[in-house]
Design an enzyme around this catalytic site. Structure first.
Site, PDB file in Angstrom:
ATOM      1  N   ASP A  16     -20.539 -29.185  37.705  1.00 59.30           N
ATOM      2  CA  ASP A  16     -19.234 -28.532  37.791  1.00 59.30           C
ATOM      3  C   ASP A  16     -19.325 -27.229  37.007  1.00 59.30           C
ATOM      4  O   ASP A  16     -18.907 -27.145  35.856  1.00 59.30           O
ATOM      5  CB  ASP A  16     -18.164 -29.454  37.206  1.00 59.30           C
ATOM      6  CG  ASP A  16     -16.755 -28.943  37.470  1.00 59.30           C
ATOM      7  OD1 ASP A  16     -16.601 -27.997  38.269  1.00 59.30           O
ATOM      8  OD2 ASP A  16     -15.811 -29.483  36.877  1.00 59.30           O
ATOM      9  N   GLU A  95     -14.041 -23.170  47.603  1.00 59.77           N
ATOM     10  CA  GLU A  95     -12.606 -23.459  47.651  1.00 59.77           C
ATOM     11  C   GLU A  95     -11.800 -22.475  48.499  1.00 59.77           C
ATOM     12  O   GLU A  95     -12.022 -21.256  48.450  1.00 59.77           O
ATOM     13  CB  GLU A  95     -12.047 -23.475  46.219  1.00 59.77           C
ATOM     14  CG  GLU A  95     -10.632 -23.993  46.126  1.00 59.77           C
ATOM     15  CD  GLU A  95     -10.388 -24.725  44.816  1.00 59.77           C
ATOM     16  OE1 GLU A  95      -9.213 -24.947  44.498  1.00 59.77           O
ATOM     17  OE2 GLU A  95     -11.352 -25.071  44.130  1.00 59.77           O
ATOM     18  N   LYS A 131     -13.382 -26.886  49.846  1.00 58.48           N
ATOM     19  CA  LYS A 131     -12.436 -27.506  48.909  1.00 58.48           C
ATOM     20  C   LYS A 131     -11.008 -27.117  49.252  1.00 58.48           C
ATOM     21  O   LYS A 131     -10.686 -25.932  49.383  1.00 58.48           O
ATOM     22  CB  LYS A 131     -12.740 -27.077  47.466  1.00 58.48           C
ATOM     23  CG  LYS A 131     -13.879 -27.816  46.830  1.00 58.48           C
ATOM     24  CD  LYS A 131     -14.127 -27.347  45.411  1.00 58.48           C
ATOM     25  CE  LYS A 131     -13.176 -27.974  44.437  1.00 58.48           C
ATOM     26  NZ  LYS A 131     -13.506 -27.601  43.038  1.00 58.48           N
ATOM     27  N   THR A 155      -9.491 -31.734  46.738  1.00 57.31           N
ATOM     28  CA  THR A 155      -9.429 -31.608  45.288  1.00 57.31           C
ATOM     29  C   THR A 155      -7.998 -31.776  44.785  1.00 57.31           C
ATOM     30  O   THR A 155      -7.068 -31.986  45.568  1.00 57.31           O
ATOM     31  CB  THR A 155     -10.028 -30.251  44.868  1.00 57.31           C
ATOM     32  OG1 THR A 155     -10.130 -30.201  43.437  1.00 57.31           O
ATOM     33  CG2 THR A 155      -9.170 -29.090  45.358  1.00 57.31           C
ATOM     34  N   PHE A 177      -9.130 -36.372  39.837  1.00 64.46           N
ATOM     35  CA  PHE A 177      -9.271 -35.734  38.527  1.00 64.46           C
ATOM     36  C   PHE A 177      -8.994 -36.736  37.407  1.00 64.46           C
ATOM     37  O   PHE A 177      -7.884 -37.258  37.297  1.00 64.46           O
ATOM     38  CB  PHE A 177      -8.311 -34.545  38.417  1.00 64.46           C
ATOM     39  CG  PHE A 177      -8.822 -33.286  39.067  1.00 64.46           C
ATOM     40  CD1 PHE A 177      -9.682 -33.333  40.147  1.00 64.46           C
ATOM     41  CD2 PHE A 177      -8.440 -32.052  38.591  1.00 64.46           C
ATOM     42  CE1 PHE A 177     -10.156 -32.172  40.740  1.00 64.46           C
ATOM     43  CE2 PHE A 177      -8.912 -30.884  39.170  1.00 64.46           C
ATOM     44  CZ  PHE A 177      -9.769 -30.934  40.249  1.00 64.46           C
TER      45      PHE A 177
END
Length: 318
Positions: A16, A95, A131, A155, A177
């Site tokens: 990440d 993303e 994403k 996400t 998350f």
């Protein structure tokens, strides 16, 4: 074996980060990016060539500054992705603009543009995950994209409602998350710490993983947004975990026995009731979950803030 080596035997480890040197050091299978990581990396002179290339590309396209800015941002995101794909053997996540989170058609269009940029360089769409925020509209967009062979990473996922709809929509991968859920509950309870085994973020991912394995859903569960190594240790055995360089380093420097906590065979033996899902149920379940509602909205706002910072930086160069 250190904890990172053991974790890799149970779980796909994903970096990440937008920092290439960290990826080389820790050798993850995949990598994820977001506007915050790309903005930070774009400030580093080491990556100036990627920014310069994006600017040249945008200037070669006819249109006003707004059009060129949009093209520059897309190309910059893809440039980072291309560089990452030189390092990792698997996939990179790129993303979609967070401001499109409630616009199904615009999300689909932007995803296709990003894939087209990758494919123009000879990179197969099989190596890319788009994403998208786990709003109702985002999941609906991703369902259509998946049918086109454009694989998606949903996400900002904080609830079972989001997870169930993603599974029903045949999404390739979700990123629940962990740390942001912990942050919310620590603030709500007025405490400075919650033990990893009781961590609400850990428990949420565990529930989602067990639900998927119980009912045979193929969607990959990739825990994300970790605050400490304890959360990671509790999720050993999850399909994938995306981990920041500092936590990867901590795992690598720690010896001990890592126990596999999540197991598909055990999940299949659990007494879990299937959840019916449609748009009304999705919106109601999300509404009833204060944490998920707060963190989804906050996450979209924060990604947007960093995207705007990146836009301002790039616009000065156009």
């Amino acid at each position: 074996m250190n904890l990172l080596e053991q974790l890799k035997s149970y779980t796909k480890v994903v970096a990440d980060t937008g920092d290439f040197e960290s990826m080389i050091a820790f050798q993850p299978v995949d990598a994820t990016t977001n506007p915050s990581l790309i903005y930070a990396a774009s400030q580093d002179v080491k990556y100036q060539s990627l920014t310069d290339d994006a600017i040249r590309y945008a200037k070669s396209i006819s249109g006003d500054k707004k059009v060129q800015l949009s093209k520059a941002l897309d190309k910059l995101a893809v440039n980072f992705g291309l560089k990452i794909l030189e390092i990792v053997p698997g996939r990179v996540s790129t993303e979609v603009d967070a401001r499109l989170s409630f616009d199904k058609e615009a999300t689909i269009s932007k995803a296709r543009e990003l894939i087209s940029l990758y494919e123009s360089t000879g990179i197969s769409r099989e190596r890319i995950l788009i994403k998208i925020a786990s709003t109702w509209e985002g999941i609906q967009a991703a369902e259509i994209l998946e049918k086109e062979g454009i694989h998606c990473n949903l996400t900002l996922l904080f609830s079972m409602a989001q997870a169930v709809q993603c599974a029903l929509s045949n999404i390739t991968l979700i990123s629940p998350f962990v740390g942001r859920i912990l942050d919310w509950h620590k603030k709500e309870r007025g405490v400075s710490d919650i033990p990893a085994a009781e961590d609400p973020g850990v428990l949420s991912v565990t529930d989602i993983y067990n639900y998927y394995k119980k009912f045979g859903y193929k969607t990959i569960v990739m825990g994300a947004s970790f605050r400490n190594t304890g959360e990671i240790i509790e999720l050993a055995g999850c399909d994938a975990l995306t981990i920041s360089p500092n936590l990867l380093k901590s795992l690598e420097s720690t010896d001990g026995i890592l126990i596999k906590k999540l197991d598909p065979e055990k999940a299949q033996q659990m007494n879990i009731i299937p959840i019916h899902m449609d748009e009304k149920t999705f919106r109601w379940m999300l509404n009833e979950d204060a944490m998920a509602t707060d963190k989804l909205a906050e996450g979209i706002r924060k990604f947007t803030e960093d995207l705007i910072k990146l836009e301002k930086h790039i616009s000065l160069l156009l």
